[in-house]
Design an enzyme around this catalytic site. Sequence first.
Site, short mmCIF file in Angstrom:
data_model
loop_
_atom_site.label_atom_id
_atom_site.label_comp_id
_atom_site.label_asym_id
_atom_site.label_seq_id
_atom_site.Cartn_x
_atom_site.Cartn_y
_atom_site.Cartn_z
N CYS A 1 0.87 -1.85 -0.05
CA CYS A 1 0.30 -0.38 -0.08
C CYS A 1 1.51 1.56 -0.17
CB CYS A 1 -1.12 0.06 1.37
SG CYS A 1 -0.09 0.13 2.68
N ARG A 2 0.78 1.99 0.03
CA ARG A 2 1.56 3.11 0.38
C ARG A 2 2.33 3.39 1.79
NH1 ARG A 2 1.49 8.69 3.12
NH2 ARG A 2 -0.37 7.84 5.07
#
Length: 458
Positions: free
Chosen positions: A418-419
């Site tokens: 993800c981020r």
Amino acid sequence: MFLKQFYIEGLAHASYMVGAEGVAAVIDPRRDVDIYLREAKEQGLAITHIFETHLHADFVSGHLELARQTGAKILMPKSAGVQYDYVPLSEGIKLRIGSVEFGVLETPGHTPEHIGLVVADLSRAEEPCLVFTGDVLFVGDVGRPDLFGAQMAKELSEKLFVSLHDKLGNLSDFVEVYPAHGEGSLCGKNLSAKRCSTIGYEKRFNHAFKPASASDFSNELLVEMPLVPRYFHRTSEVNRKGPRILGQLPQLNPLSLEESKKIYESGNTVLDIRTPESFGGAHIPSSYNIWFSPALSTWAGSVLPYNKPIILILDDADHREEVVRQLIRVGFDDLVGYIDGGMETWMNAGLPISRIPQLSVHELKEKLSRQNEILVTDVRSGTEYNSGHIAGALNIHAGQIDDRHVELDNKEPVAVVCRTAHRSSIAGSILKKHGFSEVYNISGGMTAWANAGYEVVS
């Protein structure tokens, strides 16, 4: 006139208290209502009215709870169709509470039954000075009209256009705007971090007020809407039927190892709120990992089952009350307790554990250099993914992984990204529940990947 905003980070929910001459109203209250009771006592006010601008989807409302504890009347849109006693509100109705006058505007668009509350401080002037816009008008954005499916989205977006241009837009430019949500809320696309505004400022700078036909407004608004969390429909119905009355904030009880083992083996939900690194090192098999943060409510509602009791794994005793608050705000009332001693007690007893190894971006790069060794699954939103991702990565939003895991081979290694590594740990824990034997969480996520200078495609 007394006015105070109460804001919840994570849910990005704003509620309000307005008072004068010893009485007060609360607008769009949260589930844990003790904050309003304390404020009313400090200000010497009696809460006599509770307004709901609409049936909220992203949190369980505290209107019944607050009414039970204060005796206040609940006032809602006439068309809400709720299953409890309330005062129905429709266009043109005016109510005086002390020296404050509330006027009702019917403003459908985000939901079919939505209202706005136009407020005048009669101790100063009869002309309105502020408006509570609920989820129709935000600072910098407007409410999403797609919560009821594609068929109703077009109809509601055109009603939203009328509510904005022919109702709220006709108020004086100096009228202050107080919405029910701020930046980060999933009730809109791109809300501002600012928590209040004015009609004049929004008419000048909010994209929703630019000259356009209702049809063009609708077509533009419905592009790239964020994923609707799956708990939204359930929560809306809870608010329609009436949330359970809690009476007070539930207390988390310490559970012995024997109690915890019995509850776990009965198939109930284990929620581990430790960091992804701690969870990855060792966790109870089939447990969910949602780290402790302001986003706990939203992610719990998005991935946890509602029909099972919950036991918790947590390290910090200081977080217990806040964890309870965040869970009851989205309707998780059956909180059995927490494992006394946490994972250390569980592991020392020789009970089963599972792991999710944390891979650095350099280790991932090395694995990807060897063809077909690992599949990268990017669990960010489609917008984030399109702005830049690892070549060949499959995009499945973390909130959809429970339904779409069948698109992956559970016998092959999967690297989840993800981020930064938080959403990927949520998704990884769900993949492990579904029998994926080799799951990796990418430490630092796409942030670390980009900072390491590795290729990002879009």
